[in-house]
Design a protein around this motif. Sequence first.
Motif, short mmCIF file in Angstrom:
data_model
loop_
_atom_site.label_atom_id
_atom_site.label_comp_id
_atom_site.label_asym_id
_atom_site.label_seq_id
_atom_site.Cartn_x
_atom_site.Cartn_y
_atom_site.Cartn_z
N LYS A 162 0.78 -1.09 -0.21
CA LYS A 162 -0.03 -0.09 0.01
C LYS A 162 0.81 1.27 -0.05
O LYS A 162 0.45 2.25 -0.81
N ARG A 163 2.10 1.20 0.69
CA ARG A 163 3.01 2.62 0.77
C ARG A 163 3.46 2.82 -0.70
O ARG A 163 3.58 3.79 -0.97
N VAL A 164 3.85 1.83 -1.34
CA VAL A 164 4.26 1.91 -2.57
C VAL A 164 3.37 2.45 -3.63
O VAL A 164 3.58 3.28 -4.42
N ALA A 165 2.33 1.87 -3.44
CA ALA A 165 0.90 2.15 -4.54
C ALA A 165 0.72 3.67 -4.03
O ALA A 165 0.67 4.38 -5.09
N ASP A 166 0.61 3.97 -2.83
CA ASP A 166 0.31 5.33 -2.61
C ASP A 166 0.94 6.43 -3.01
O ASP A 166 0.99 7.44 -3.58
N PHE A 167 2.60 6.14 -2.70
CA PHE A 167 3.42 7.07 -3.37
C PHE A 167 3.61 7.14 -4.77
O PHE A 167 3.73 8.31 -5.38
N ALA A 168 3.31 6.09 -5.56
CA ALA A 168 3.52 6.12 -6.98
C ALA A 168 2.21 6.99 -7.50
O ALA A 168 2.30 7.81 -8.37
#
Length: 454
Positions: A130-136
């Motif tokens: 989720k953290r990776v997706a949110d930053f992208a």
Amino acid sequence: MDSINASNIGVVKADGLTYYTPANNAGVALSEDLKSIPTLFRPLQIRDVTLKNRIIVSPMCMYSADPDPKSPAVGALTDYHISHLGHFALKGASLIFIEAQAVQPNGRISPNDAGLWQHDENSAQFLGLKRVADFAHAQGAKIGVQLAHAGRKASVNAPWVAAEHGLHSLRAESSQFGWPGDIVAPTGGPDFVWSGGGPEDKQYHVPRTLSVEEIKDVVKAFAASAAAAVKAGVDVVEIHGAHGYLVHQFLSPVTNKRTDEYGGSYENRTRIVRQIATAIREAIPPGVPLFLRVSATDWLEGIEVAKESGSWDAESTIRLAKELPSLGVDFIDVSSGGNHKDQRIDPHTSYQINLAARIRKELHESGIHSLYVGAVGSITTSSLAKEIVEGADSTTELLKDEAKAAESVVSGSEPKADAVFVARQFLRDPAWVLNVAKELGVKVSLPHQFYRAL
């Protein structure tokens, strides 16, 4: 000059983050004249997802996750992955695939691989994703997850560890968090060790044969991981069916010697693809695109190991590709090889691009325009990337009529692929999208923080 309204002035904060950063959307062509923009920088809509350009970051294993099965963070993406994947998002890539994420613990290539078998929304694997997706998303990029199972290629050390011992690969033992007793394949035994050696070989473990019930569990695991990925914010799901990993092992008669419903005929060997695709399609919302990466050929035509059984080849891939739209698959990502040590590849810049072009042409000549095709491999220059997707492009708003699309195939102006997948070039040049735009004379948006570098 209009008077400035102070209430409308200020930095626009990116949504979905717990910290403050501006919202960005780099890599968007700024011209309003679509015809003047090279196809490479035209948008591509797949179901409910619109890619701002045709440059996609391929999955690249980083071997940087916690390997300890007793750790709550085992297999989880970390701050490293945000840094690694995030700068591709910041610098204009339209869709970024996270490295292959195993759907079961024994499906990892190495103990340090990422995984997504923990589906609870409070688990480290879910929260890391989720953290990776949110930053992208904060940078205007879409994020994809490649779901995988390594099969007989599982439980090896990171490649640089093997290289330190003069090996291409080095199997991971239990003392290194490996799982030597749980290496699985469609057909197991010493004859099916990936490297082709016997039990004394130090490169790979001997696999065991999966039971039918275990195969069904693998199918369920793919679907459950896909559902979890979408809940975590992932935009696109891809099934990894290439490079000699488990799904590819089922497809090829060289590695699949089963005599039950999952082996023998083409229909039986491809059954697992149909089941995984159907299960994922039912588990994710209808607007989420589903991709399939394939090895279009084993590169074993005429080789002794394939003389009796045959191999997985371009004709097999074309046959499968024509079935994919009915399974809810939207995009075929065309790679090759990786399933047997005797493969004979004639490597040149376009060897995989030509495979993608052939598949795309065959699909369109059959009247199938709903399955997009991606090219991957040795795409390092702006001119090559442009050439691959250029032409009378039936995938954009400029050419939706199927008669015109078919006409473009006959005229020879058909593109070789609908998008390019790029991996190692992004490791060399994280700003490759922006540099390609500059070389092609396309004015694109930049991250707000970078404009003063113009």
